[in-house]
Scaffold this motif. Sequence first.
Motif, mmCIF file in Angstrom:
data_model
loop_
_atom_site.group_PDB
_atom_site.id
_atom_site.type_symbol
_atom_site.label_atom_id
_atom_site.label_comp_id
_atom_site.label_asym_id
_atom_site.label_seq_id
_atom_site.Cartn_x
_atom_site.Cartn_y
_atom_site.Cartn_z
ATOM 1 N N ILE A 1 0.853 -1.209 0.000
ATOM 2 C CA ILE A 1 0.000 0.000 0.000
ATOM 3 C C ILE A 1 0.883 1.251 0.000
ATOM 4 C CG2 ILE A 1 -1.633 1.354 1.389
ATOM 5 C CD1 ILE A 1 -2.778 -1.390 2.369
ATOM 6 N N ARG A 2 1.914 1.239 0.840
ATOM 7 C CA ARG A 2 2.788 2.431 0.938
ATOM 8 C C ARG A 2 3.510 2.695 -0.375
ATOM 9 N NH1 ARG A 2 4.326 0.285 6.523
ATOM 10 N NH2 ARG A 2 2.784 1.335 7.836
ATOM 11 N N GLU A 3 3.762 1.637 -1.132
ATOM 12 C CA GLU A 3 4.399 1.818 -2.448
ATOM 13 C C GLU A 3 3.399 2.312 -3.499
ATOM 14 O OE1 GLU A 3 7.704 -1.765 -1.834
ATOM 15 O OE2 GLU A 3 5.968 -2.072 -3.140
ATOM 16 N N GLY A 4 2.157 2.510 -3.089
ATOM 17 C CA GLY A 4 1.119 3.033 -3.999
ATOM 18 C C GLY A 4 0.614 1.994 -4.978
ATOM 19 N N LYS A 5 0.803 0.709 -4.634
ATOM 20 C CA LYS A 5 0.453 -0.333 -5.609
ATOM 21 C C LYS A 5 -0.963 -0.880 -5.430
ATOM 22 C CE LYS A 5 5.165 -1.920 -6.368
ATOM 23 N NZ LYS A 5 6.153 -2.923 -5.963
ATOM 24 N N VAL A 6 -1.718 -0.320 -4.476
ATOM 25 C CA VAL A 6 -3.063 -0.844 -4.226
ATOM 26 C C VAL A 6 -4.105 0.253 -4.452
ATOM 27 C CG1 VAL A 6 -4.610 -1.887 -2.508
ATOM 28 C CG2 VAL A 6 -2.174 -2.478 -2.509
ATOM 29 N N ASP B 1 -9.528 3.816 7.946
ATOM 30 C CA ASP B 1 -8.786 3.048 8.965
ATOM 31 C C ASP B 1 -7.445 2.583 8.392
ATOM 32 O OD1 ASP B 1 -10.849 3.348 10.726
ATOM 33 O OD2 ASP B 1 -11.624 1.294 10.514
ATOM 34 N N VAL B 2 -7.476 2.117 7.151
ATOM 35 C CA VAL B 2 -6.242 1.612 6.528
ATOM 36 C C VAL B 2 -5.338 2.777 6.111
ATOM 37 C CG1 VAL B 2 -5.289 0.146 4.704
ATOM 38 C CG2 VAL B 2 -7.477 -0.432 5.744
ATOM 39 N N VAL B 3 -5.958 3.851 5.621
ATOM 40 C CA VAL B 3 -5.172 5.041 5.256
ATOM 41 C C VAL B 3 -4.396 5.513 6.493
ATOM 42 C CG1 VAL B 3 -5.393 7.488 4.620
ATOM 43 C CG2 VAL B 3 -6.670 5.760 3.357
ATOM 44 N N ASP B 4 -5.080 5.535 7.637
ATOM 45 C CA ASP B 4 -4.424 5.971 8.882
ATOM 46 C C ASP B 4 -3.281 5.014 9.259
ATOM 47 O OD1 ASP B 4 -6.219 8.004 8.956
ATOM 48 O OD2 ASP B 4 -7.528 7.109 10.478
ATOM 49 N N GLU B 5 -3.540 3.727 9.123
ATOM 50 C CA GLU B 5 -2.536 2.721 9.515
ATOM 51 C C GLU B 5 -1.314 2.792 8.597
ATOM 52 O OE1 GLU B 5 -4.106 -1.249 9.395
ATOM 53 O OE2 GLU B 5 -2.335 -2.132 10.380
ATOM 54 N N ALA B 6 -1.583 2.936 7.287
ATOM 55 C CA ALA B 6 -0.473 2.918 6.323
ATOM 56 C C ALA B 6 0.217 4.277 6.218
ATOM 57 C CB ALA B 6 -0.998 2.497 4.946
ATOM 58 N N GLY B 7 -0.534 5.328 6.543
ATOM 59 C CA GLY B 7 0.048 6.672 6.463
ATOM 60 C C GLY B 7 0.116 7.227 5.050
ATOM 61 N N VAL B 8 -0.643 6.640 4.118
ATOM 62 C CA VAL B 8 -0.716 7.179 2.743
ATOM 63 C C VAL B 8 -2.162 7.105 2.265
ATOM 64 C CG1 VAL B 8 1.631 6.504 2.041
ATOM 65 C CG2 VAL B 8 -0.256 4.903 1.692
ATOM 66 N N TRP B 9 -2.509 7.979 1.306
ATOM 67 C CA TRP B 9 -3.844 7.908 0.707
ATOM 68 C C TRP B 9 -3.902 6.749 -0.275
ATOM 69 C CZ3 TRP B 9 -7.748 10.362 2.780
ATOM 70 C CH2 TRP B 9 -7.509 11.522 3.519
ATOM 71 N N ILE B 10 -5.086 6.195 -0.417
ATOM 72 C CA ILE B 10 -5.302 5.082 -1.360
ATOM 73 C C ILE B 10 -6.304 5.568 -2.415
ATOM 74 C CG2 ILE B 10 -6.319 2.755 -1.574
ATOM 75 C CD1 ILE B 10 -5.387 2.317 1.389
ATOM 76 N N ILE C 1 -5.303 6.325 -15.025
ATOM 77 C CA ILE C 1 -4.803 6.713 -13.690
ATOM 78 C C ILE C 1 -4.083 5.522 -13.067
ATOM 79 C CG2 ILE C 1 -5.496 7.466 -11.356
ATOM 80 C CD1 ILE C 1 -7.953 8.780 -12.657
ATOM 81 N N ILE C 2 -4.653 4.346 -13.243
ATOM 82 C CA ILE C 2 -4.064 3.122 -12.682
ATOM 83 C C ILE C 2 -2.670 2.903 -13.268
ATOM 84 C CG2 ILE C 2 -4.329 0.598 -12.641
ATOM 85 C CD1 ILE C 2 -7.342 1.107 -12.414
ATOM 86 N N HIS C 3 -2.567 3.076 -14.584
ATOM 87 C CA HIS C 3 -1.265 2.883 -15.231
ATOM 88 C C HIS C 3 -0.277 3.952 -14.779
ATOM 89 C CE1 HIS C 3 -3.592 0.701 -18.641
ATOM 90 N NE2 HIS C 3 -3.307 -0.087 -17.637
ATOM 91 N N LYS C 4 -0.737 5.195 -14.762
ATOM 92 C CA LYS C 4 0.147 6.313 -14.422
ATOM 93 C C LYS C 4 0.660 6.190 -12.978
ATOM 94 C CE LYS C 4 -0.506 11.000 -13.809
ATOM 95 N NZ LYS C 4 -1.618 11.400 -13.115
ATOM 96 N N GLU C 5 -0.222 5.768 -12.081
ATOM 97 C CA GLU C 5 0.143 5.686 -10.663
ATOM 98 C C GLU C 5 0.867 4.378 -10.332
ATOM 99 O OE1 GLU C 5 -0.476 8.054 -8.197
ATOM 100 O OE2 GLU C 5 -1.088 9.360 -9.841
#
Length: 408
Positions: free
Chosen positions: A86-91, A133-142, A220-224
């Motif tokens: 998630i932190r790598e922005g892959k989800v 809840d997960v955004v808070d746990e991971a510390g990044v936006w999804i 967006i999926i490809h770009k991100e």
Amino acid sequence: MNIQEAKNKLEKYNQGHVLKDFDTLSESDKESLLKQIAETDFSVTDSIINKKENAKRGVISPIKAMTLNEIEENKAEYTEIGLETIREGKVGAVLLAGGMGTRLGSDNPKGMNDIGITKPVYIFQRIIRNLLDVVDEAGVWIHLFIMTSDKNHEATTAFFKEQNYFTYNPEYIHFFKQDMAPAATFEGKVYMESPSKIATSPNGNGGWFSSMKNSGIVDIIHKEGIEWLNVFAVDNVLQRIADPCFIGATISKKCNVGSKVVRKTNPDEKVGVMCLEDGKPSIVEYYEQTEEIRNTKDENGEPAYNFGVILNYLFNEKDLEHICDNELPLHIVEKKIPYMNEDGEFIKPEEPNGYKFETLILDMIHMLDTCLPFEVVRDKEFAPIKNKTGVDSIDSARELLKKNGVQL
Ligand code: UTP
């Protein structure tokens, strides 16, 4: 498309009645009807004739699920892998909110239902809270992709705006519309909603990735660099979204797709079960379950087909591109279809009066080689709102929310 082209197309599918009132329409209505005829795939009505053939299934055998005990033993490791991904922005997450929610019987999008008791608590709000809840746990936006349909797009987007996206970062919310399909009588004649409009309905939840492609949102999926998409239904208010442990387990087991499942409460429970079909992962819907599927036991004396799906899947993006190139089977579903009768009156039927044509997300599973059925605790993760009262209703969901400490 001009009138002659429209006539030719309709004739090919035996749908000439669509132009019955054409001459009486205003210029702009004429234009919009011709445009709708050009865009509509009438070939779906042919599938009524082949209905029986479509229903054929392969050889069904049990599939192994990852059970609660096994998950508990490896929880820390799976969670870490999931959080890292998630932190790598892959989800990314995909909310399926294009359905009509006819069983619930409200004209508003299902997610706009207020299920609060002492204060407003909207279904959309619960979903966003669970993702936060997960955004808070991971510390990044999804990134959250929300699928709507022609019928509810304006209402849904306006509602999110009005509610200030329930504190989610709007830059990470992307709406897209799913494609529509015509609705027809039992004989295969498409219904008219008005003299200038063919009755249509969203084309089922299997159309989500092709709709992402058609709407261009897939860029967006490809770009991100998003590699995994967690797809889920709008109506489960206890839904855990982008669950790090689930993501980590699916990646660790090198599966193409993960599917959250709950243990069935009894053999007759109305839930689709995971299985293998001709050796590939698949789902048998409750109405297709034979005595054998309901009652076969495994080597431990447990029901062999014991894990029901809750419409929460983790797909690998690369596989989706591939699935999309193949055609999903079309399901013909009896529904109540509002329509204009011979006398030009608008009718809202009390009983099913025709067919809608849908592709289903569960058929995407069968196109992949490996699936991880991942068991979750029903009372913590499954509170669907389908019906007005009784089973899977707002009342039953409220009870479960309260059990989980949610203030209503
Ligand atoms: P359901 O199968 O419960 O359908 O959807 P529905 O249309 O919401 O409700 P009924 O059957 O008319 O009462 C399961 C999930 O799939 C989404 C729904 O929004 C829900 O999240 N869905 C369904 C779509 O996004 N598009 C569709 O065309 C159908």
